[in-house]
Design an enzyme around this catalytic site. Structure first.
Site, PDB file in Angstrom:
ATOM      1  N   ARG A  39       0.840  -1.208   0.000  1.00 41.81           N
ATOM      2  CA  ARG A  39       0.000   0.000   0.000  1.00 41.81           C
ATOM      3  C   ARG A  39       0.867   1.247   0.000  1.00 41.81           C
ATOM      4  O   ARG A  39       0.570   2.225  -0.684  1.00 41.81           O
ATOM      5  CB  ARG A  39      -0.943  -0.002   1.209  1.00 41.81           C
TER       6      ARG A  39
ATOM      7  N   CYS B 115      -0.576   6.652   8.508  1.00 41.94           N
ATOM      8  CA  CYS B 115      -0.991   5.329   8.029  1.00 41.94           C
ATOM      9  C   CYS B 115      -2.112   5.538   7.029  1.00 41.94           C
ATOM     10  O   CYS B 115      -2.046   6.456   6.212  1.00 41.94           O
ATOM     11  CB  CYS B 115      -1.413   4.431   9.197  1.00 41.94           C
TER      12      CYS B 115
END
Length: 299
Positions: free
Chosen positions: A183, A253
């Site tokens: 990611r 994040c």
């Protein structure tokens, strides 16, 4: 430092009637799963706080997926559990402590220092042979009288996306992204409309903080790994190089949840200097197309 922020299942069992206990089991893809798990079995006396409710505020245009909750709302929830400013609060989730770390951080954000994460979570409790309960959330963990818990000066620091954008070239901050490497690189993005990462952000998946059984690695191991990250990546970005010279470390994040896990790991390691949470994280950052996006395996 482990004793300050973590508690073992054995230590919890010895004082379970003397603490405020909160179950934070949640799932990013299924908002109802945590409640279902709680009702199927939880640690006795535990109340239940869900990520999509107690641990997050309403999503707004341009915000991340899990905005910070209103502090006063969280304070009221804690009072309803009979929590006082002197209370020891133990938080746990299924085992990896990602959601528990979110509540640990939120309570410190409200100025409460007496909060610990149950190392290994519910899985460790069950595996150790301790009993579970199926008492419902409406009564479990709730005291007869309301507590006097209050919001005090914050023990944690945050930075918003716009302020972070203005600082990218200054070397004032070193950004660490807690998402999985694929990611961070932008190979896949299952939750947000744009793939990639904030330019200059290093990658330290929060899963690397744990042993195979879901407990945190020893403090000395965490310290060595985090210092190694700063050292080996310094050559790639001025901000990372600045980390050794005192630059604040910004934890990011996908939506400000697993970043708390990395921040907790650094506190466990004794690396407490200038730790900052980016609450909106990537989901907030990429909501504005004017903000730059980086891809690939370099910051």
């Amino acid at each position: 430092m482990h004793d300050k922020h973590l508690i073992s299942v054995e230590a919890l069992a010895n004082q379970i009637d003397q603490v405020i206990l909160i179950d934070c089991r949640s799932d990013l893809f299924d908002a109802s799963l945590g409640q279902q798990q709680y009702e199927a079995g939880h640690i006795p006396n535990a109340a239940f706080f869900a990520l999509h409710d107690a641990l997050s505020g309403p999503k707004r245009p341009g915000s991340g997926r899990h905005p910070l909750p209103d502090q006063e709302s969280l304070v009221q929830r804690m009072r309803q559990l009979g929590t006082n400013n002197e209370s020891l609060i133990i938080v746990y989730d299924a085992g990896a402590s990602v959601y528990a770390a979110r509540l640990w951080w939120l309570l410190r954000w409200c100025g409460h220092d007496e909060v610990k994460v149950l190392d290994g979570g519910y899985a460790a409790w069950v595996n150790a042979g301790y009993p579970s309960s199926t008492s419902q959330a409406s009564t479990a963990g709730v005291q007869q009288s309301q507590g006097s818990f209050s919001c005090r000066p914050s023990l944690e620091t945050i930075i918003e996306s716009d302020a972070l954008l203005l600082s990218l070239e200054s070397g004032r901050y070193c950004i660490v992204d807690a998402r999985a490497a694929e990611r961070w690189r932008g190979d896949v993005e299952p939750l947000d409309p744009v793939a990639g990462h904030i330019p200059g952000a290093l990658n330290r998946p929060n899963t690397q903080n744990l042993r195979p059984d879901g407990r945190f690695k020893p403090a000395e191991v965490l310290r060595e790994e985090w210092l190694s990250l700063m050292t080996t990546q310094a050559q790639h970005t001025p901000a990372a190089a600045g980390a050794s010279g005192g630059a604040a470390l910004v934890h990011s994040c996908g939506s400000g949840v697993s970043a708390c896990h990395n921040l907790l790991a650094m506190r466990l390691a004794g690396l407490d200097r200038d730790l900052v949470l980016h609450p909106g994280s990537w989901s907030e950052w990429c909501a504005d197309p004017k903000r730059p996006v980086a891809k690939g395996d370099r910051p």
